[in-house]
Design a protein around this motif. Structure first.
Motif, PDB file in Angstrom:
ATOM      1  N   ARG A 102       0.821  -1.223   0.000  1.00  0.00           N
ATOM      2  CA  ARG A 102       0.000   0.000   0.000  1.00  0.00           C
ATOM      3  C   ARG A 102       0.847   1.263   0.000  1.00  0.00           C
ATOM      4  N   GLY A 103       2.154   1.126   0.178  1.00  0.00           N
ATOM      5  CA  GLY A 103       3.032   2.310   0.217  1.00  0.00           C
ATOM      6  C   GLY A 103       2.771   3.173   1.449  1.00  0.00           C
ATOM      7  N   ILE A 104       2.512   2.516   2.572  1.00  0.00           N
ATOM      8  CA  ILE A 104       2.264   3.257   3.816  1.00  0.00           C
ATOM      9  C   ILE A 104       3.369   2.940   4.830  1.00  0.00           C
ATOM     10  N   PRO A 105       3.569   3.811   5.852  1.00  0.00           N
ATOM     11  CA  PRO A 105       4.635   3.554   6.831  1.00  0.00           C
ATOM     12  C   PRO A 105       4.349   2.337   7.706  1.00  0.00           C
ATOM     13  N   THR A 323       9.707   5.169  12.104  1.00  0.00           N
ATOM     14  CA  THR A 323       9.154   4.100  11.277  1.00  0.00           C
ATOM     15  C   THR A 323      10.212   3.011  11.077  1.00  0.00           C
ATOM     16  N   GLY A 324       9.791   1.871  10.554  1.00  0.00           N
ATOM     17  CA  GLY A 324      10.720   0.765  10.337  1.00  0.00           C
ATOM     18  C   GLY A 324      10.777   0.381   8.869  1.00  0.00           C
ATOM     19  N   GLY A 325      11.906  -0.186   8.454  1.00  0.00           N
ATOM     20  CA  GLY A 325      12.072  -0.648   7.076  1.00  0.00           C
ATOM     21  C   GLY A 325      11.748  -2.126   6.973  1.00  0.00           C
ATOM     22  N   LEU A 326      12.005  -2.677   5.792  1.00  0.00           N
ATOM     23  CA  LEU A 326      11.710  -4.099   5.593  1.00  0.00           C
ATOM     24  C   LEU A 326      12.692  -5.002   6.334  1.00  0.00           C
TER      25      LEU A 326
END
Ligand code: KG4
Ligand code: ZN
Length: 337
Positions: A102-105, A323-326
């Protein structure tokens, strides 16, 4: 700003939808009690598999209850620890996939901070600073809280968590798992003064807890009765339950009041599964009233594990750009401070 909050840290698959950090639009909990009950406790592998089965329907039900679709979700907050690694991974993997698609944080959340802040889900919110007791199946901590993200650990359990003690005593009394609520119901039929179980204050200054001693005392009391050939009937079990609960509640309340005295200001906050306990709620309210102190305890549905508390914590973390990354990972141990 609408956040989806997800928690799969233990044996509940939880989703919550929160608007602007205040308004709970939906809360769904899929509990696994029936699955783990025959085993007398949570079986981690079974928990992971059940989360995997439940996570999509649980989130969908939360969306349905809020009359929303995924298009409305601005960010996804998810518990990354502490908890069971396999169980946590299900929630985190789902949240990562959703954030990416969804391209959300993605906002990683500490489960303990979720419990601590759950009081802000209520209409009547405490002012900073306050003193908080978080009591759950895995934790018993006292914090001085001076703002969102500003926590000082004042005390913690040196052995069992309070909820764990409730669960173990319930098991000794043959009440099944999880035992807290069942033990409380049985205690209502018993006499709190029937057995004088030990209160572990440790030292006059200590704000730490210890519940392993009382668990042993209950075990010995039950074994003695058995050896004497006395009936282990409901009246006996109810007296043990009431006396045990009385001892644990007394220590929790007194230590929270001590912590408040040490901190010198602010309201009293209690959160976490054990905060559902009616005797704890009533005793604290009474003691606080005597001292003219303000008390905040969330409603029971916000005390046990829930999605809204994770969404709320995520809301404040997101405001701070956290926020966090993958590459975000889960942590079985994740101290808040
Ligand atoms: O916060 P929670 O839902 O999950 C954890 O993060 O651990 O807390 C669950 C714990 C269990 O140990 C359960 O027995 C206890 O909270 N609990 C209670 C009551 N309801 C739940 N303990 C005492 N009295 C209750 N009414
Ligand atoms: Zn919890």
């Amino acid at each position: 700003m609408i956040l989806l909050g997800i928690d799969t840290s233990c044996d509940d698959t939880c989703a919550g939808i929160l608007r602007d950090g205040r308004e709970v639009l939906a809360q769904v909990v899929h509990t696994q009690i029936a699955l783990h009950c025959p085993h007398g406790g949570v079986v981690p592998e079974l928990a992971s598999r059940e989360h995997l089965r439940a996570i999509v329907p649980v989130v969908q039900e939360a969306l349905d209850r809020a009359s929303l679709t995924l298009d409305a979700i601005d960010a996804v907050a998810v518990t990354v620890g502490p908890g069971l690694v396999g169980a946590l991974l299900v929630g985190l993997s789902y949240a990562k996939a959703l954030a990416l698609a969804r391209g959300i944080p993605l906002v990683p959340v500490n489960h303990l901070e979720g419990h601590l802040l759950s009081v802000f889900l209520e209409e009547r919110r405490p002012e900073f600073p306050f003193v908080a007791l978080t009591v759950s199946g895995g934790h018993t901590n006292l914090y001085a809280v001076s703002g969102f993200g500003a926590y000082r650990l004042l005390g913690q359990t040196l052995d069992d968590a309070a909820g764990e003690a409730f669960d173990k005593v319930a098991k000794i009394l043959g009440l099944g798992y999880p035992g807290g609520a069942v033990l409380e119901a049985l205690a209502r039929k018993g006499r709190a003064g029937a057995v004088r179980f030990p209160r572990a204050y440790l030292s006059p200054e200590s704000l730490d807890f210890s519940f392993s001693g009382i668990k042993t005392a209950v075990t010995l009391h039950v074994a003695r009765k058995r050896a004497q050939g006395g009936p282990l009937d409901e009246a006996f079990a109810a007296d043990v339950a009431a006396s045990f609960q009385d001892a644990v509640v007394e220590v929790l309340v007194e230590k929270l009041l001590r912590a408040r005295e040490r901190a010198g200001a602010g309201a009293l906050v209690v959160a976490g599964g054990v905060a559902c306990n009616g005797t704890l709620r009533e005793t604290l309210r009474k003691r606080a009233e005597e001292k003219g102190l303000d008390v905040h305890i969330p409603r029971p549905a916000f005390c046990t594990d829930n999605g809204p508390m994770i969404a709320l914590t995520g809301f404040y973390r997101l405001q701070g750009g956290q926020t966090g990354g993958l590459d975000t990972d889960v942590m079985s141990r994740f101290p808040l401070v």
